[in-house]
Design a protein around this motif. Structure first.
Motif, short mmCIF file in Angstrom:
data_model
loop_
_atom_site.label_atom_id
_atom_site.label_comp_id
_atom_site.label_asym_id
_atom_site.label_seq_id
_atom_site.Cartn_x
_atom_site.Cartn_y
_atom_site.Cartn_z
N CYS A 129 0.74 9.63 2.55
CA CYS A 129 -0.35 8.76 2.65
C CYS A 129 -1.71 9.22 2.99
O CYS A 129 -2.37 8.45 3.07
CB CYS A 129 -0.03 7.68 4.00
SG CYS A 129 0.44 8.62 5.55
N ARG A 130 -1.69 10.78 3.35
CA ARG A 130 -3.10 11.13 3.75
C ARG A 130 -3.74 11.71 2.18
O ARG A 130 -4.96 12.19 2.48
CB ARG A 130 -3.00 12.21 4.77
CG ARG A 130 -2.68 11.40 6.21
CD ARG A 130 -2.83 12.50 7.21
NE ARG A 130 -2.17 13.89 6.89
CZ ARG A 130 -1.90 14.77 7.92
NH1 ARG A 130 -2.09 14.35 9.35
NH2 ARG A 130 -1.51 16.05 7.53
N ARG A 131 -2.97 11.62 1.31
CA ARG A 131 -3.40 12.29 0.06
C ARG A 131 -3.19 11.42 -1.26
O ARG A 131 -4.03 11.44 -2.20
CB ARG A 131 -2.84 13.63 -0.20
CG ARG A 131 -1.40 13.96 -0.16
CD ARG A 131 -0.72 15.01 -0.42
NE ARG A 131 0.55 15.31 0.06
CZ ARG A 131 1.68 14.80 -0.78
NH1 ARG A 131 1.27 14.25 -1.81
NH2 ARG A 131 2.76 15.01 -0.18
N GLU A 132 -2.22 10.49 -0.97
CA GLU A 132 -1.93 9.56 -2.12
C GLU A 132 -2.56 8.16 -1.72
O GLU A 132 -1.92 7.25 -1.00
CB GLU A 132 -0.35 9.43 -2.31
CG GLU A 132 0.22 10.72 -2.90
CD GLU A 132 1.71 10.41 -3.08
OE1 GLU A 132 2.14 11.46 -3.76
OE2 GLU A 132 2.08 9.50 -2.90
N PHE A 133 -3.90 7.99 -1.82
CA PHE A 133 -4.48 6.87 -1.48
C PHE A 133 -4.25 5.69 -2.53
O PHE A 133 -4.06 5.51 -3.79
CB PHE A 133 -6.20 7.17 -1.55
CG PHE A 133 -6.28 7.98 -0.50
CD1 PHE A 133 -6.48 7.78 0.73
CD2 PHE A 133 -6.58 9.42 -0.89
CE1 PHE A 133 -7.06 8.48 1.91
CE2 PHE A 133 -7.07 10.14 0.11
CZ PHE A 133 -7.10 9.82 1.43
N VAL A 134 -4.34 4.35 -2.01
CA VAL A 134 -3.74 3.08 -2.92
C VAL A 134 -4.81 2.96 -3.80
O VAL A 134 -4.36 2.12 -4.65
CB VAL A 134 -4.06 2.00 -1.54
CG1 VAL A 134 -5.26 1.68 -1.12
CG2 VAL A 134 -3.12 0.63 -2.31
N TRP A 135 -6.15 3.45 -3.84
CA TRP A 135 -6.69 3.16 -4.98
C TRP A 135 -6.65 4.10 -6.13
O TRP A 135 -7.27 4.05 -7.09
CB TRP A 135 -8.29 3.20 -4.55
CG TRP A 135 -8.81 4.07 -4.05
CD1 TRP A 135 -8.98 5.37 -4.34
CD2 TRP A 135 -8.95 4.46 -2.43
NE1 TRP A 135 -9.27 6.41 -3.19
CE2 TRP A 135 -9.27 5.72 -1.89
CE3 TRP A 135 -8.66 3.39 -1.36
CZ2 TRP A 135 -9.26 6.12 -0.65
CZ3 TRP A 135 -8.69 4.09 -0.11
CH2 TRP A 135 -9.04 5.15 0.31
N ASP A 136 -5.76 5.09 -5.72
CA ASP A 136 -5.43 6.16 -6.99
C ASP A 136 -4.60 5.74 -8.15
O ASP A 136 -3.23 5.41 -7.88
CB ASP A 136 -4.78 7.16 -6.34
CG ASP A 136 -4.87 8.55 -7.22
OD1 ASP A 136 -4.75 8.19 -8.52
OD2 ASP A 136 -4.32 9.62 -6.92
#
Length: 486
Positions: A129-136
């Motif tokens: 969750c600290r590298r796979e952001f929801v806007w990606d």
């Protein structure tokens, strides 16, 4: 890149009891007094002692298990026990001071550690969750052809469900009439959210929603669990970002905050954010390369319609975040949990914002704010391989706490580990909470524990877990909760 909006200590609104728009000076003095009181009482607080003890087991990270020699022997004989406290490790004659420090679980200071602070501030573990952001868009998608069978019933064309209310709720027209008549508005008066136009209907004359809202799959699950933990109102912030180019608010994570314990108020109808916790969480969100994009709280025993006080706080936040050139929106969420007049066990979510309307021709008269419900899109993970796990059937037997924790941290894949740590912190944080939920208490034809289980089974469908093991995941959480709270 979207410009961030930073609130100063003097202008920052605090969600909860005091209206930051009408009582700024009084609110600021109150915060300072309460902050001093918290710092003064922290050393002798009974709640701090209970809470620190309850977090000892959860504080050991999955990559660095903390066990004493006694625990290791117990594990070998299938007698699973919690790690021993630091002071007991010191008593072992054969253990040096450095070894004891290394084996002892990390101790926490409840005045400095919010329920999720160790997750977002933990540099030792690489949570997805600290590298796979929801806007990606390389990780998430809005396409309806991905996992449509699991999520269609949750988030696609879902009509708003309001349920019945056990407190008075008024519509916009009634609120407008009361305002024009000069009547004093009850701060607990509930106001029904108006609906924006349905984008799939061509002749819908209602106004269009002014911005889009996209949400990380973990957010609803964490907020639903948080709201069910206590019989008083809970509160927290949303971390994410606003994309001006697409006019979209992305809600990436929920950050639960501590609430104030006010003498003479049981918290069932009001909630006030602890000013120390508020500052900690806002700093934590910024350090996590996110922005504060919204807030949420619960209505434990009545419908999730905003009250007059909720509307005032929402308006204050919106004004604060609209002071820059990008017109930064701010999203509110209310979660309804134990309304006795509802029969559906699933937690009821209502995302909203407010719009101001001039009620008289006088320019100096402040506008009247009305709530509007926001349609949101929960993004979906793109398909990827996830390690299988053996299904766990519900049981009345108490499963060892260590066994549940091991499964949650090791059996469901790396992508879900961040959500797992959020869940574990919440369960341990509310273990010593004075108004925590009593799971054996009745609710409708079942009890509150079974209601929580059914609600989580609904929201787990959006998580990055295969459908055939979602029940196992929820059951492990519920078993861990029962073991930890015994």
């Amino acid at each position: 890149m979207v410009e961030k909006v930073k609130a100063t200590k003097e202008t920052r609104p605090v969600p909860g009891r005091t209206s930051s728009k009408t009582s700024k000076v009084k609110s600021e003095k109150t915060r300072k007094v309460r902050k001093k009181r918290i710092e003064r009482d922290s050393s002798s607080s009974e709640y701090e002692s209970d809470f620190s003890d309850s977090l000892k087991l959860a504080s050991a990270t999955p990559s660095e298990p903390k066990c004493t020699e006694k625990d290791e022997k117990a594990l070998e004989s299938n007698q699973i026990t919690a790690p021993q406290p630091k002071q007991e490790a010191k008593k072992e004659a054969s253990t040096t001071q450095s070894d004891a420090d290394e084996e002892a679980p990390q101790e926490l200071n409840i005045l400095k550690d919010t329920p999720l602070s160790m997750l977002w501030g933990d540099a030792k573990n690489d949570y997805a969750c600290r590298r796979e952001f929801v806007w990606d868009d390389n990780v998430f998608t809005d396409s309806e052809d991905v996992n449509l069978d699991r999520l269609a019933s949750l988030y696609v064309d879902e009509p708003p469900s309001r349920g019945r209310r056990n407190v008075r709720t008024v519509q916009h027209s009634q609120l407008r009439q009361s305002f024009l008549s000069g009547a004093t508005l009850d701060p607990h008066l509930m106001v029904e959210c108006a609906q924006y136009a349905d984008p799939t209907v061509s002749n819908d004359k209602r106004p269009q929603q002014p911005f889009s809202v996209r949400i990380h799959p973990d957010v609803a699950f964490v907020c639903d669990l948080h709201a069910h933990m206590a019989m008083c109102e809970i509160i927290g912030y949303f971390g994410g970002k606003y994309d001006a180019e697409t006019n979209t608010v992305f809600i990436h994570a929920a950050f639960p905050c501590r609430s104030m314990q006010i003498e003479g108020d049981d918290g069932s109808t009001d909630v006030e954010m602890d000013p120390v916790s508020e500052l900690e969480v806002r700093q934590l969100i910024e350090k996590s390369n996110l922005e504060v994009v919204g807030w949420y709280h619960s209505h434990p025993t009545f419908a999730p319609d905003p009250s007059i006080r909720d509307i005032e706080n929402q308006a204050a936040h919106q004004e604060l975040f609209q002071m820059n050139s990008h017109n930064h929106p701010f999203v509110g969420l209310i979660v309804g949990t134990y309304d006795s007049k509802r029969t559906d066990p699933v937690g009821l979510f209502r995302y909203f914002h407010v719009k101001g309307e001039k009620m008289t021709g006088k320019t100096k008269t402040p506008p009247m704010y009305f709530p509007f419900e926001l349609t949101t899109i929960t993004r979906k993970y793109k398909a990827r391989a996830i390690q299988a796990v053996q299904a766990v059937k519900p049981t009345n037997e108490l499963v060892p706490q260590h066994a549940c924790l091991h499964r949650l941290r090791n059996e469901y894949g790396a992508s879900i580990l961040g959500c797992v740590e959020q869940v574990v912190r919440l369960l341990e944080y509310y273990r010593a909470f004075p108004r925590r939920t009593k799971w054996s208490q009745s609710w409708q034809k079942t009890n509150k524990g079974q209601k929580l289980r059914l609600s989580l089974l609904h929201y787990v469908e959006a998580l990055d877990i295969p459908k055939d093991i979602q029940t196992a995941f929820v059951e492990d959480i519920f078993q861990y909760l029962q073991s930890a709270w015994q």
